[in-house]
Design a protein around this motif. Structure first.
Motif: not given
Length: 225
Positions: A27-31, A122-136, A150-153
Motif C-alpha cells: 500500500a505504501l509503495q502504491v501510494a 501537494c498530492v495527499s494519499v491515505a489508506l484507512v482501514v477500520d476507520k483508522m489511518p494506516m498509510v499516509g 505507516v502506522r506504528g513505524k
C-alpha cells in the motif's frame, strides 16, 4: 490512567487486526508511486495557464486535479480492486466511512496555490482501514519533499525520520492555520477573531500556507508547532 491504558490496548489491537487485512508495505509503495505520478502532472502545468472548472472561485478545481485523481484511482484499483476510493474531486454529498479499506485522496491539496504558481501544493494519499489511518503519503512535487508514514513505524520526509517540535510555550511557537473556502461573513469573522486571540496570546508567528496537508506535515516535522 488505567482507563487510558485499556483504551490504548484496544486501539492497538484493532490496528494490528486491521494490518492483517492489507499488505501495508505494498500500500505504501502504491501510494508513493501514485503521488509521484500525480506530482509529475502537476509539474507539467505548474506556472502555466490552467482552467478553473469549479463554480466557486475560492475553492478551485482544475483539469490537472481531475487528471491526477483519475491516475490515482486507476493505479489503486489495479493493485487493490476491492478497496473503496474517496477522492475530493469526484466526491459529492455526504459519506459514511465504513470499516472497509478505503483510499482517501486529495489529488491537489493547495489548488489555489497551484493556480497562482505558489510552491505550497501537494498530492495527499491515505489508506484507512477500520476507520483508522494506516498509510499516509504527502508529496510536494515542486520542492520534491515526500512525506510518508505507516502506522506504528514512524514518519519520514525523503527517508529521513521526522518528529514534532519540543516547543511548549506559545510565545516561542509558530502556529499554522487556514481561512478555508467559506466566505460567509459570520464564518470569516469568527476565524479572524480566533486568529486575533492566537496572535495576541502572544505567539512568535502565525502562518497560512494554503495547504492543510502540508501544514500537518510541517507539524509532524517540527517546522511549526
Amino acid at each position: 490512567a488505567a482507563g487510558q491504558g485499556v483504551r490504548s490496548f484496544l486501539t492497538m489491537s484493532a490496528a494490528e487486526e486491521a494490518t492483517k487485512e492489507v499488505d501495508l508495505d505494498l500500500a505504501l509503495q502504491v501510494a508513493i508511486e501514485g503521488a509521484k505520478g500525480a506530482g509529475g502532472l502537476i509539474l507539467k502545468s505548474f506556472r502555466k495557464d490552467v482552467v478553473n472548472k469549479k463554480k466557486s472561485l475560492t475553492d478551485p478545481v482544475t483539469e490537472v486535479d481531475l487528471a491526477c485523481e483519475d491516475l490515482l484511482r486507476a493505479l489503486i484499483a489495479k493493485h487493490f480492486p476491492t478497496h473503496k476510493f474517496l477522492g475530493e474531486e469526484s466526491f459529492e454529498g455526504s459519506y459514511n466511512l465504513s470499516d472497509d479499506p478505503t483510499w482517501v485522496v486529495d489529488p491537489i491539496d493547495g489548488t489555489a496555490n497551484f493556480v497562482h504558481g505558489l510552491q505550497w501544493t501537494c498530492v495527499s494519499v491515505a489508506l484507512v482501514v477500520d476507520k483508522m489511518p494506516m498509510v499516509g503519503v504527502v508529496f510536494n512535487p515542486v520542492t520534491q519533499e515526500m512525506y510518508k508514514a505507516v502506522r506504528g513505524k514512524g514518519a519520514f520526509m525523503n527517508d529521513e525520520k521526522i518528529s514534532p517540535s519540543q516547543v511548549e510555550d506559545m510565545p516561542s511557537a509558530c502556529i499554522c492555520t487556514e481561512f478555508g473556502a467559506n466566505r460567509d461573513p459570520e464564518v470569516v469573522q469568527k476565524k479572524v477573531d480566533i486568529m486575533h486571540k492566537v496572535i495576541q496570546s502572544p505567539v512568535q508567528a502565525l502562518r497560512c500556507l494554503g495547504s492543510c496537508a502540508l501544514n500537518m506535515c510541517a507539524v509532524a516535522s517540527g517546522n511549526v508547532d
